[in-house]
Design a protein around this motif. Structure first.
Motif, short mmCIF file in Angstrom:
data_model
loop_
_atom_site.label_atom_id
_atom_site.label_comp_id
_atom_site.label_asym_id
_atom_site.label_seq_id
_atom_site.Cartn_x
_atom_site.Cartn_y
_atom_site.Cartn_z
N CYS A 164 -2.12 3.10 -4.85
CA CYS A 164 -2.89 2.72 -3.59
C CYS A 164 -3.26 4.10 -2.90
O CYS A 164 -4.42 4.23 -2.48
N ALA A 165 -2.13 4.95 -2.79
CA ALA A 165 -2.60 6.23 -2.46
C ALA A 165 -3.78 7.22 -3.27
O ALA A 165 -4.36 7.72 -2.48
N LEU A 166 -3.63 7.02 -4.45
CA LEU A 166 -4.72 7.41 -5.34
C LEU A 166 -6.16 6.95 -4.90
O LEU A 166 -6.93 7.76 -4.80
N PHE A 167 -6.10 5.55 -4.89
CA PHE A 167 -7.52 5.00 -4.55
C PHE A 167 -7.76 5.45 -3.17
O PHE A 167 -9.08 5.73 -3.09
N ARG A 168 -6.96 5.73 -2.24
CA ARG A 168 -7.53 6.06 -0.83
C ARG A 168 -8.03 7.47 -0.92
O ARG A 168 -8.79 7.77 -0.21
N THR A 169 -7.08 8.25 -1.77
CA THR A 169 -7.58 9.77 -1.75
C THR A 169 -8.77 10.08 -2.38
O THR A 169 -9.68 10.54 -1.72
N THR A 216 0.79 -1.39 0.06
CA THR A 216 -0.13 0.10 -0.15
C THR A 216 0.91 1.34 0.07
O THR A 216 0.51 2.49 -0.02
N ASP A 217 2.05 1.21 0.05
CA ASP A 217 2.97 2.31 -0.19
C ASP A 217 3.45 2.44 -1.53
O ASP A 217 4.75 2.81 -1.72
N THR A 218 2.41 2.68 -2.28
CA THR A 218 2.43 3.00 -3.75
C THR A 218 1.77 4.16 -4.27
O THR A 218 0.69 4.41 -3.58
N HIS A 243 -0.01 13.17 4.21
CA HIS A 243 -0.62 12.29 3.53
C HIS A 243 -0.35 11.64 2.43
O HIS A 243 0.76 11.72 2.12
N PRO A 244 -0.84 10.19 2.24
CA PRO A 244 -0.19 9.16 1.47
C PRO A 244 0.23 9.86 0.04
O PRO A 244 1.00 9.12 -0.60
N MET A 245 -0.60 10.93 -0.36
CA MET A 245 -0.45 11.23 -1.73
C MET A 245 0.83 12.39 -2.05
O MET A 245 1.17 12.79 -2.77
N ALA A 246 1.27 12.73 -0.59
CA ALA A 246 2.10 13.56 -0.58
C ALA A 246 3.62 13.37 -1.50
O ALA A 246 3.98 14.26 -2.10
N PRO A 247 4.09 12.07 -1.20
CA PRO A 247 5.18 11.90 -2.09
C PRO A 247 5.04 11.92 -3.32
O PRO A 247 6.17 12.18 -4.46
N GLY A 270 -8.13 -2.10 6.85
CA GLY A 270 -8.16 -0.68 7.31
C GLY A 270 -7.60 0.22 6.49
O GLY A 270 -7.55 1.39 7.15
N TYR A 271 -6.79 -0.05 5.45
CA TYR A 271 -6.13 0.80 4.41
C TYR A 271 -7.33 1.82 4.10
O TYR A 271 -7.06 3.14 4.00
N LEU A 272 -8.58 1.34 3.78
CA LEU A 272 -9.67 2.24 3.46
C LEU A 272 -10.72 2.15 4.70
O LEU A 272 -11.08 1.21 4.89
N ALA A 273 -10.98 3.40 4.76
CA ALA A 273 -12.14 3.49 5.95
C ALA A 273 -13.28 3.17 5.19
O ALA A 273 -13.73 3.28 3.92
N PRO A 274 -14.30 2.61 5.99
CA PRO A 274 -15.74 2.39 5.30
C PRO A 274 -16.48 3.54 4.87
O PRO A 274 -16.01 4.80 5.26
#
Length: 176
Positions: A9-14, A4-6, A100-104, A167-171
Motif C-alpha cells: 500500500c505504501a508503494l502504491f501511494r508513493t 493500508t499499513d503494508t 512517510h509511509p515508505m520509511a519503514p 482518502g488513502y490516495l489523494a486524487p
C-alpha cells in the motif's frame, strides 16, 4: 478492503504521489481476503489433515507495470525510471520525511538481504522470487466452485478507487 499499513500500500501511494515508479517486474500476487477465507474453510472442511501445504496464491498474478498503467489511466502522471535512480529518490524522500509511509520499508529497496549479496529488490524480481506450488490447493479446491479473481486492470482499479474513496490516495492532480 486493505490494511493500508503494508509495504504494498505504501508503494502504491508513493508511486501515485511522486509520479515515479521503478522499472521492474515486481510481482503483484494479490489474493482477495474473501477468496482466501473461503478457500481455507473449504480446505479444512474437505481435506484430511495430513501435513500437506496449501499455498493460497493467485494463479493469475501481474507485474508492477500494470499498476503504473492503471494509475496513468486514472489520471496520475506516472513515469518509470531505472531502479537504482528510483531507490535513490526513495531514500532521499524518506530521509526528508521520516513519517512517510515508505520509511519503514526503504531498507528493503536499498540494502542487501541479510547474509547475501542479493538485494531484497533482486529477490522480488522474475526468476528470483520463489514460485509457490499450487498443486495441493488446486486439487483441494477443484470441486469448490471458488475462483480467485486475476490480478488485472479491473481488480487494480477496484483497489485504487477504494484507496481514493477512503482518502488513502489523494486524487490525481488536475490537468491545466
Amino acid at each position: 478492503m486493505w490494511n493500508t499499513d503494508t509495504m504494498m500500500c505504501a508503494l502504491f501511494r508513493t508511486i501515485a504521489e511522486t509520479g515515479l515508479a521503478p522499472d521492474m517486474g515486481l510481482p503483484l500476487d494479490f489474493v482477495p481476503v474473501d477468496y482466501t477465507a473461503e478457500a481455507i474453510v473449504h480446505i479444512v472442511t474437505h481435506q484430511e489433515p495430513d501435513g500437506r501445504v496449501y499455498h493460497i496464491t493467485n494463479p493469475h498474478d501481474a507485474r508492477l507495470p500494470l499498476l503504473v498503467e492503471r494509475l496513468v489511466a486514472m489520471g496520475y502522471p506516472v513515469r518509470t525510471m531505472p531502479y537504482d535512480a528510483w531507490s535513490g529518490m526513495l531514500a532521499d524522500l524518506t530521509a526528508q520525511l521520516p513519517d512517510h509511509p515508505m520509511a519503514p520499508y526503504v531498507a528493503m529497496f536499498v540494502e542487501p538481504a541479510h547474509d547475501s549479496d542479493v538485494t531484497v529488490k533482486q529477490m522480488y524480481t522474475d526468476g528470483t522470487f520463489p514460485t509457490f506450488g499450487r498443486h495441493n490447493t488446486a486439487a483441494a479446491l477443484a470441486d469448490s466452485g471458488l475462483v480467485c479473481p486475476p490480478v488485472d486492470a479491473e481488480l487494480l482499479d477496484t483497489y485504487l478507487r477504494e484507496f481514493r474513496r477512503t482518502g488513502y490516495l489523494a486524487p490525481p492532480p488536475e490537468k491545466h
